[in-house]
Design an enzyme around this catalytic site. Sequence first.
Site, PDB file in Angstrom:
ATOM      1  N   VAL A 178     -12.567 -37.333  28.410  1.00 45.34           N
ATOM      2  CA  VAL A 178     -12.184 -36.021  27.902  1.00 45.34           C
ATOM      3  C   VAL A 178     -13.064 -34.924  28.499  1.00 45.34           C
ATOM      4  CG1 VAL A 178     -11.185 -36.935  25.768  1.00 45.34           C
ATOM      5  CG2 VAL A 178     -13.622 -36.358  25.815  1.00 45.34           C
ATOM      6  N   ASP A 179     -14.006 -35.312  29.373  1.00 40.93           N
ATOM      7  CA  ASP A 179     -14.867 -34.298  29.989  1.00 40.93           C
ATOM      8  C   ASP A 179     -14.139 -33.637  31.159  1.00 40.93           C
ATOM      9  OD1 ASP A 179     -15.396 -35.731  32.522  1.00 40.93           O
ATOM     10  OD2 ASP A 179     -16.557 -37.127  31.299  1.00 40.93           O
ATOM     11  N   HIS A 211      -6.452 -39.148  27.278  1.00 41.67           N
ATOM     12  CA  HIS A 211      -6.994 -39.023  25.922  1.00 41.67           C
ATOM     13  C   HIS A 211      -7.357 -37.585  25.569  1.00 41.67           C
ATOM     14  CE1 HIS A 211      -8.145 -43.594  26.007  1.00 41.67           C
ATOM     15  NE2 HIS A 211      -6.845 -43.371  25.926  1.00 41.67           N
TER      16      HIS A 211
HETATM   17  P1  OAD Z   1     -16.237 -48.011  27.405  1.00 45.81           P
HETATM   18  O1  OAD Z   1     -17.489 -47.462  26.837  1.00 45.81           O
HETATM   19  O2  OAD Z   1     -15.448 -48.952  26.568  1.00 45.81           O
HETATM   20  O3  OAD Z   1     -16.539 -48.763  28.767  1.00 45.81           O
HETATM   21  C1  OAD Z   1     -17.350 -48.164  29.745  1.00 45.81           C
HETATM   22  C2  OAD Z   1     -17.374 -49.064  30.952  1.00 45.81           C
HETATM   23  O4  OAD Z   1     -18.105 -48.411  31.966  1.00 45.81           O
HETATM   24  C3  OAD Z   1     -18.037 -50.418  30.724  1.00 45.81           C
HETATM   25  O5  OAD Z   1     -17.179 -51.429  31.230  1.00 45.81           O
HETATM   26  C4  OAD Z   1     -19.322 -50.335  31.534  1.00 45.81           C
HETATM   27  O6  OAD Z   1     -19.695 -51.598  32.089  1.00 45.81           O
HETATM   28  C5  OAD Z   1     -18.923 -49.367  32.618  1.00 45.81           C
HETATM   29  N1  OAD Z   1     -20.026 -48.620  33.230  1.00 45.81           N
HETATM   30  C6  OAD Z   1     -21.199 -48.242  32.674  1.00 45.81           C
HETATM   31  N2  OAD Z   1     -21.912 -47.523  33.551  1.00 45.81           N
HETATM   32  C7  OAD Z   1     -21.175 -47.445  34.681  1.00 45.81           C
HETATM   33  C8  OAD Z   1     -21.368 -46.815  35.940  1.00 45.81           C
HETATM   34  N3  OAD Z   1     -22.460 -46.119  36.213  1.00 45.81           N
HETATM   35  N4  OAD Z   1     -20.380 -46.930  36.867  1.00 45.81           N
HETATM   36  C9  OAD Z   1     -19.260 -47.646  36.602  1.00 45.81           C
HETATM   37  N5  OAD Z   1     -19.029 -48.246  35.428  1.00 45.81           N
HETATM   38  C10 OAD Z   1     -19.968 -48.152  34.481  1.00 45.81           C
HETATM   39  O7  OAD Z   1     -15.352 -46.759  27.855  1.00 45.81           O
HETATM   40  P2  OAD Z   1     -13.785 -46.693  28.151  1.00 45.81           P
HETATM   41  O8  OAD Z   1     -13.289 -47.951  28.779  1.00 45.81           O
HETATM   42  O9  OAD Z   1     -13.542 -45.414  28.855  1.00 45.81           O
HETATM   43  O10 OAD Z   1     -11.134 -43.421  23.439  1.00 45.81           O
HETATM   44  O11 OAD Z   1     -13.205 -46.596  26.687  1.00 45.81           O
HETATM   45  C11 OAD Z   1     -11.843 -46.352  26.533  1.00 45.81           C
HETATM   46  C12 OAD Z   1     -11.618 -45.482  25.337  1.00 45.81           C
HETATM   47  O12 OAD Z   1     -12.285 -46.035  24.201  1.00 45.81           O
HETATM   48  C13 OAD Z   1     -12.227 -44.090  25.461  1.00 45.81           C
HETATM   49  O13 OAD Z   1     -11.414 -43.173  26.139  1.00 45.81           O
HETATM   50  C14 OAD Z   1     -12.416 -43.695  24.029  1.00 45.81           C
HETATM   51  C15 OAD Z   1     -13.016 -44.990  23.530  1.00 45.81           C
HETATM   52  O14 OAD Z   1     -12.962 -45.214  22.175  1.00 45.81           O
HETATM   53  C16 OAD Z   1     -11.028 -42.518  22.470  1.00 45.81           C
HETATM   54  O15 OAD Z   1     -11.973 -41.908  22.009  1.00 45.81           O
HETATM   55  C17 OAD Z   1      -9.624 -42.327  21.992  1.00 45.81           C
END
Ligand code: OAD
Length: 269
Positions: free
Chosen positions: A105-106, A121
């Site tokens: 959302v950023d 989202h």
């Molecule tokens: P998550 O926090 O579930 O996952 C983040 C992912 O980024 C993990 O798999 C990490 O291993 C990876 N990660 C961490 N640092 C990284 C880096 N420097 N480079 C690449 N990858 C890295 O976040 P999302 O999958 O985005 O929804 O979560 C999906 C949704 O769940 C979000 O949009 C949000 C959340 O609840 C809502 O708020 C509706």
Amino acid sequence: MAPAEGFEAIRGRVAKAARILVLGGAGMSAESGVPTFRGARDGLWARFDPGALATPEAWAADPALVWAWYLWRMALVRRACPHAGHRALAEAARLRPLELVTQNVDDLHERAGSTGVVHLHGELFAHRCADCARPHAEVAIPAPGAVPQRLEPPRCAHCGGRVRPGVVWFGEPLPEAAFDAARRMAAACDLMLVVGTSGLVQPAAGLPLLARRAGACLVEVNPEPGGLSPHMDFSLRMTAAEALPALLGGTRDARASGRPRLAFPGVAP
Ligand code: OAD
């Protein structure tokens, strides 16, 4: 990563792709200092209860708590800057067909110069009235440390309703136009870069599978394996800021400098 495939082989696949779709998640912004959701120590959902902050029920029960929490997140994002991975994507999209769908959302992609980013989202700074849905532009954003625990949301200038964050909460539908566009893009790409998502939240996590069914090659960029890893053709255990410039760097435009141009099949120089 497939056993015999090194980074150069993956880079070669990316170079040859005619139409790339990037699906991003919170890990895409992590190196800009924006916390992920499911990181074990500093993930937002390790520190805060999503049920109390990111649902329509939470908003109905305590809008001041929800508004203050999102204001804090707005403050964190305002302080953050795009990193080399954001910039590499923006630069590559100027030179070849590359589209961006994000769960974030950023506004870091936009600040890096990307246009037409599909926000599945919602968007943190696209506030709207919770009653009449009209947009609400002006919100003063303090420094992260100065955000109170609770703050009454601003009122809509048209109907007096409470202004809510422009994000999608759990239990709410995704913005229809954004999800339709994402599905179309997933079905039409021939390579999908799945960057920084745990792949645990639907329906976004279904997009790589849709792309795969349509014949696309799936490449994951994530230091850790996640829910989508078993479906990947290649997994790069690298961060977004490391991997994206290295993967897409050959896209660099040499026209301005007059130096020899790199050529990609199917992409006019
Ligand atoms: P998550 O926090 O579930 O996952 C983040 C992912 O980024 C993990 O798999 C990490 O291993 C990876 N990660 C961490 N640092 C990284 C880096 N420097 N480079 C690449 N990858 C890295 O976040 P999302 O999958 O985005 O929804 O979560 C999906 C949704 O769940 C979000 O949009 C949000 C959340 O609840 C809502 O708020 C509706």
